[in-house]
Design an enzyme around this catalytic site. Structure first.
Site, PDB file in Angstrom:
ATOM      1  N   ASP A 223      -4.423  -5.369   1.102  1.00 34.27           N
ATOM      2  CA  ASP A 223      -5.630  -5.039   2.013  1.00 34.27           C
ATOM      3  C   ASP A 223      -6.534  -6.028   2.113  1.00 34.27           C
ATOM      4  OD1 ASP A 223      -5.030  -2.557   0.901  1.00 34.27           O
ATOM      5  OD2 ASP A 223      -6.468  -2.214  -0.592  1.00 34.27           O
TER       6      ASP A 223
ATOM      7  N   ARG B  73      -7.838   0.301   1.128  1.00 34.19           N
ATOM      8  CA  ARG B  73      -8.713   1.224  -0.133  1.00 34.19           C
ATOM      9  C   ARG B  73     -10.408   0.879   0.415  1.00 34.19           C
ATOM     10  NH1 ARG B  73      -6.893  -0.457  -5.513  1.00 34.19           N
ATOM     11  NH2 ARG B  73      -5.237   1.362  -5.710  1.00 34.19           N
TER      12      ARG B  73
HETATM   13  N1  LIG Z   1     -11.657  -6.040 -15.144  1.00 34.53           N
HETATM   14  C1  LIG Z   1     -10.857  -6.396 -15.594  1.00 34.53           C
HETATM   15  N2  LIG Z   1     -10.310  -7.044 -16.878  1.00 34.53           N
HETATM   16  C2  LIG Z   1      -9.161  -7.348 -17.362  1.00 34.53           C
HETATM   17  N3  LIG Z   1      -7.791  -6.713 -16.396  1.00 34.53           N
HETATM   18  C3  LIG Z   1      -8.341  -5.949 -15.524  1.00 34.53           C
HETATM   19  C4  LIG Z   1      -9.391  -5.742 -14.818  1.00 34.53           C
HETATM   20  N4  LIG Z   1      -9.041  -5.120 -13.883  1.00 34.53           N
HETATM   21  C5  LIG Z   1      -8.003  -5.003 -13.647  1.00 34.53           C
HETATM   22  N5  LIG Z   1      -7.100  -5.584 -14.655  1.00 34.53           N
HETATM   23  C6  LIG Z   1      -5.880  -5.576 -14.748  1.00 34.53           C
HETATM   24  O1  LIG Z   1      -5.160  -6.136 -13.712  1.00 34.53           O
HETATM   25  C7  LIG Z   1      -4.014  -5.538 -13.286  1.00 34.53           C
HETATM   26  C8  LIG Z   1      -4.001  -5.114 -11.766  1.00 34.53           C
HETATM   27  O2  LIG Z   1      -5.086  -4.410 -11.395  1.00 34.53           O
HETATM   28  P1  LIG Z   1      -5.116  -3.499 -10.321  1.00 34.53           P
HETATM   29  O3  LIG Z   1      -4.123  -2.263 -10.624  1.00 34.53           O
HETATM   30  O4  LIG Z   1      -6.583  -3.055  -9.826  1.00 34.53           O
HETATM   31  O5  LIG Z   1      -4.455  -4.023  -8.971  1.00 34.53           O
HETATM   32  P2  LIG Z   1      -4.930  -5.552  -8.229  1.00 34.53           P
HETATM   33  O6  LIG Z   1      -4.638  -6.898  -8.986  1.00 34.53           O
HETATM   34  O7  LIG Z   1      -6.347  -5.195  -7.913  1.00 34.53           O
HETATM   35  O8  LIG Z   1      -4.150  -5.427  -7.027  1.00 34.53           O
HETATM   36  P3  LIG Z   1      -4.105  -4.158  -5.992  1.00 34.53           P
HETATM   37  O9  LIG Z   1      -4.389  -5.209  -4.596  1.00 34.53           O
HETATM   38  O10 LIG Z   1      -2.557  -3.890  -5.609  1.00 34.53           O
HETATM   39  O11 LIG Z   1      -4.729  -3.359  -6.088  1.00 34.53           O
HETATM   40  C9  LIG Z   1      -3.713  -4.198 -14.248  1.00 34.53           C
HETATM   41  O12 LIG Z   1      -3.011  -4.354 -15.206  1.00 34.53           O
HETATM   42  C10 LIG Z   1      -5.329  -4.096 -14.794  1.00 34.53           C
HETATM   43  O13 LIG Z   1      -5.322  -3.642 -16.071  1.00 34.53           O
HETATM   44  O1  LIG Z   2       0.153   3.738  -5.084  1.00 36.75           O
HETATM   45  P1  LIG Z   2      -0.194   2.559  -5.496  1.00 36.75           P
HETATM   46  O2  LIG Z   2       1.041   1.621  -5.914  1.00 36.75           O
HETATM   47  O3  LIG Z   2      -0.783   2.474  -7.069  1.00 36.75           O
HETATM   48  O4  LIG Z   2      -0.865   1.456  -4.664  1.00 36.75           O
HETATM   49  C1  LIG Z   2      -1.627   2.003  -3.538  1.00 36.75           C
HETATM   50  C2  LIG Z   2      -2.772   1.176  -3.340  1.00 36.75           C
HETATM   51  O5  LIG Z   2      -2.620  -0.101  -3.425  1.00 36.75           O
HETATM   52  C3  LIG Z   2      -3.006  -0.930  -2.251  1.00 36.75           C
HETATM   53  O6  LIG Z   2      -1.863  -1.124  -1.518  1.00 36.75           O
HETATM   54  C4  LIG Z   2      -3.466  -2.252  -2.758  1.00 36.75           C
HETATM   55  O7  LIG Z   2      -4.641  -2.094  -3.362  1.00 36.75           O
HETATM   56  C5  LIG Z   2      -3.832  -0.029  -1.637  1.00 36.75           C
HETATM   57  O8  LIG Z   2      -4.163  -0.062  -0.157  1.00 36.75           O
HETATM   58  C6  LIG Z   2      -3.248   1.270  -2.041  1.00 36.75           C
HETATM   59  O9  LIG Z   2      -4.613   2.261  -1.979  1.00 36.75           O
HETATM   60 MG   LIG Z   3      -7.418  -4.069  -6.300  1.00 39.52          MG
END
Ligand SMILES: Nc1ncnc2c1ncn2[C@@H]1O[C@H](COP(=O)(O)OP(=O)(O)OP(=O)(O)O)[C@@H](O)[C@H]1O
Ligand SMILES: O=P(O)(O)OC[C@H]1O[C@](O)(CO)[C@@H](O)[C@@H]1O
Ligand SMILES: [Mg+2]
Length: 528
Positions: free
Chosen positions: A269, A314
């Site tokens: 994103d 998102r």
């Molecule tokens: N505030 C937090 N403190 C500790 N761990 C976290 C926190 N927020 C998210 N995590 C952990 O980080 C990992 C990834 O978080 P999330 O699923 O939100 O994806 P992301 O790293 O933001 O990537 P994406 O861009 O795909 O959303 C998960 O295992 C989640 O439990």
């Molecule tokens: O379906 P999943 O794997 O949880 O991921 C979907 C989300 O992950 C992203 O690719 C990255 O945060 C978003 O654009 C999308 O909403």
């Molecule tokens: Mg994220």
């Protein structure tokens, strides 16, 4: 006057007019305010061990040029007696004829590059790259790599290059792969990673190490790091992952462990703050072109063709915005940051009808997070979250398709040809393109150099095209979103000639317009 300071950043000052002795201990509060560290790591060897005279401009002691360094933590902040060693790159064939193998400790990267003569110099980050001293002997390193969150083109390249970088540049041969995200630390067996094992993985999409959402248990993770004798942790993931990395770093520091925690920002994103762009983003935008092309071909081949392409994003509409700007076949781009409305003057229905009259077809790109507030109104009570606590989105593509169909067939009695394309996962489940591959290599090598040099609690990434070490906490403070007040969004509006949806309409009771104006008023005005 002579100016002696203990900071590595002494070279970053303007040309001298006179000099004086500056007490290292008072660098943060000195009236000249040269140093305004957001994080002051007084035990950092680079700050405390060197006392090198420098010269600085002191023509007006009251001048505050707003020069701020947001430095990253170092292992010696909480383990002051750690020994250091000469960097093995000194003897590396690869760097044998490089003019300057090591980044200078005083090299910083400016966050703000467009400045005016009298404007404040703003925030700076430590420049990434190999350092003269390292705090790990090669044979002592036990590194691990973990990938968390959603997929993104290039994750495998980053994994590969961390493994190869550690091995080829620093002679490290004990590298573990943690499988299936954070929970893999305490619930799965590890993989042994060698250059041979990861040799071909960059040619595949996805993550060789598997990923997951949720499952972050700081105590269990750090217990596991300790039990396994891991002393370098490379964490690849988005904003949530970086928050998790920050928790791990804090716990490691609390326990006084010699463990370097390095974050490599990953998100399709492009919503991670501070860095220029996240890896895989360009690949995703390129792949999105294929969906847009398909929609365009379909709708220009029929009468009153309406093509809708839903793309990921998102909370940030960067993929939709850049895919639109790149394509030129898109008539209208809808993103989460820009509220829109359907009915009445200046609304989407009116614009669609105009384009159908003019061109016989229209292509709309919608980011998945756009219009969620309207969908929520029509589907009350649905508020699901994923395992990480991210709100699950309602399908704006289907909602839009249905509303447009109803409007034109039922109300306007017009025959339309609707083509809805949802390539969501297709744009992220592919290998990275050439430029993302190079970018991934730089990220991985910078992370390795940083960890070997003893930095910790950092995220690596390009700031104005120069790779820098950024405190993790800094990149998780805010989220990168499309600023409607920036010129980039204006460029898109100028390119598509779509409505800005800023005109209030009776049918919305002026609400949407007011929401938009409030939103814009609350935004920090920046221009790119
Ligand atoms: N505030 C937090 N403190 C500790 N761990 C976290 C926190 N927020 C998210 N995590 C952990 O980080 C990992 C990834 O978080 P999330 O699923 O939100 O994806 P992301 O790293 O933001 O990537 P994406 O861009 O795909 O959303 C998960 O295992 C989640 O439990
Ligand atoms: O379906 P999943 O794997 O949880 O991921 C979907 C989300 O992950 C992203 O690719 C990255 O945060 C978003 O654009 C999308 O909403
Ligand atoms: Mg994220």
């Amino acid at each position: 006057m002579d100016l002696s300071i203990s900071s590595p950043f002494r070279g970053a000052f303007p040309a001298p007019t006179s000099t004086f002795i500056l007490n290292p201990k008072s660098r943060c509060s000195h009236s000249l305010n040269f140093f305004k560290h957001r994080n002051s790591y007084s035990k950092n060897p680079l700050f405390s061990r060197q006392k090198i005279p420098i010269r600085a401009q002191v023509s007006d002691p009251a001048v505050d040029d707003g020069f701020v360094i947001d430095d990253v933590p170092h292992l010696t902040d909480f383990l002051p007696d750690l020994p250091s060693y000469p960097n093995p790159l000194q003897n590396s064939q690869a760097y044998a004829i490089v003019k300057q193998t090591f980044v200078r400790p005083e090299d910083v990267v400016a966050q703000k590059i467009v400045v005016q003569k009298d404007s404040s110099r703003g925030e700076h980050f430590r420049r990434a790259g190999p350092c003269e001293k390292v705090y790990f002997k090669s044979e002592e390193v036990r590194a691990c790599i973990v990938t968390c969150g959603g997929l993104c083109p290039g994750i495998n390249t980053v994994i590969r290059e961390i493994v190869c970088g550690l091995n080829y540049m620093y002679g490290v041969d004990d590298i573990l792969g943690i499988q299936g995200g954070y929970r893999g630390f305490y619930s799965k067996n590890t993989l042994i990673l060698t250059p041979k094992v990861v040799n071909d993985i960059h040619k595949r999409g996805g993550t060789f190490l598997l990923t997951s959402r949720g499952g972050h248990d700081t105590q269990k993770i750090v217990d596991n790091i300790q039990d396994r004798g891991i002393n370098q942790v490379y964490i690849i993931g988005g904003d949530g992952t970086q928050r998790g990395a920050s928790r791990i770093y804090e716990e490691v520091e609390k326990r006084g462990l010699k463990v370097a925690v390095a974050g490599i920002p990953k998100t399709i994103d492009n919503d991670i703050a501070v860095i220029d762009k996240s890896f895989g983003f360009d690949t995703a935008v390129e792949e999105a072109q294929r969906a847009i092309n398909a929609a365009h071909v379909e709708v220009e081949s029929v009468e009153n063709g309406i093509g809708i392409v839903k793309l990921m994003g998102r909370y940030s509409g960067f993929i939709a915005m850049f895919a639109t700007l790149a394509s030129r076949d898109v008539d209208c781009c809808l993103i989460p940051e820009s509220p829109f409305y359907l009915e009445g003057k200046g609304g989407l229905f009116e614009f669609i009808e105009e384009r159908l009259k003019e061109n016989g077809h229209i292509v709309i790109v919608v980011a998945e997070g756009a219009g969620q507030e309207y969908l929520a109104q029509s589907m009350q009570g649905i508020d699901e979250k994923d395992a990480s606590g991210n709100r699950l989105l309602l399908d704006v593509g289907l909602w839009l398709t249905q509303n447009i169909k109803d409007h034109f067939t039922k109300e306007r009695k017009m025959a339309i040809n609707m083509k809805y394309i949802d390539p969501t996962y297709m744009i992220r489940a592919i290998p990275s393109n050439a430029s993302d591959n190079i970018y991934c290599t730089l990220l991985a090598q910078s992370a390795v150099h940083g960890a070997m040099a003893g930095y910790t609690g950092f995220t690596v990434g390009p700031v104005n095209s120069r790779h820098a070490y950024i405190p993790i906490s800094h990149v998780t403070e805010t989220q990168n979103t499309v600023k409607l007040t920036d010129r980039m969004w204006a460029r898109l509006l100028a390119s598509t000639n779509q409505p800005s949806f800023l005109n209030c309409d009776e049918s919305t009771g002026g609400k949407v317009c007011k929401d938009t104006i409030d939103l814009i008023n609350n935004m920090k005005i920046t221009s790119i």
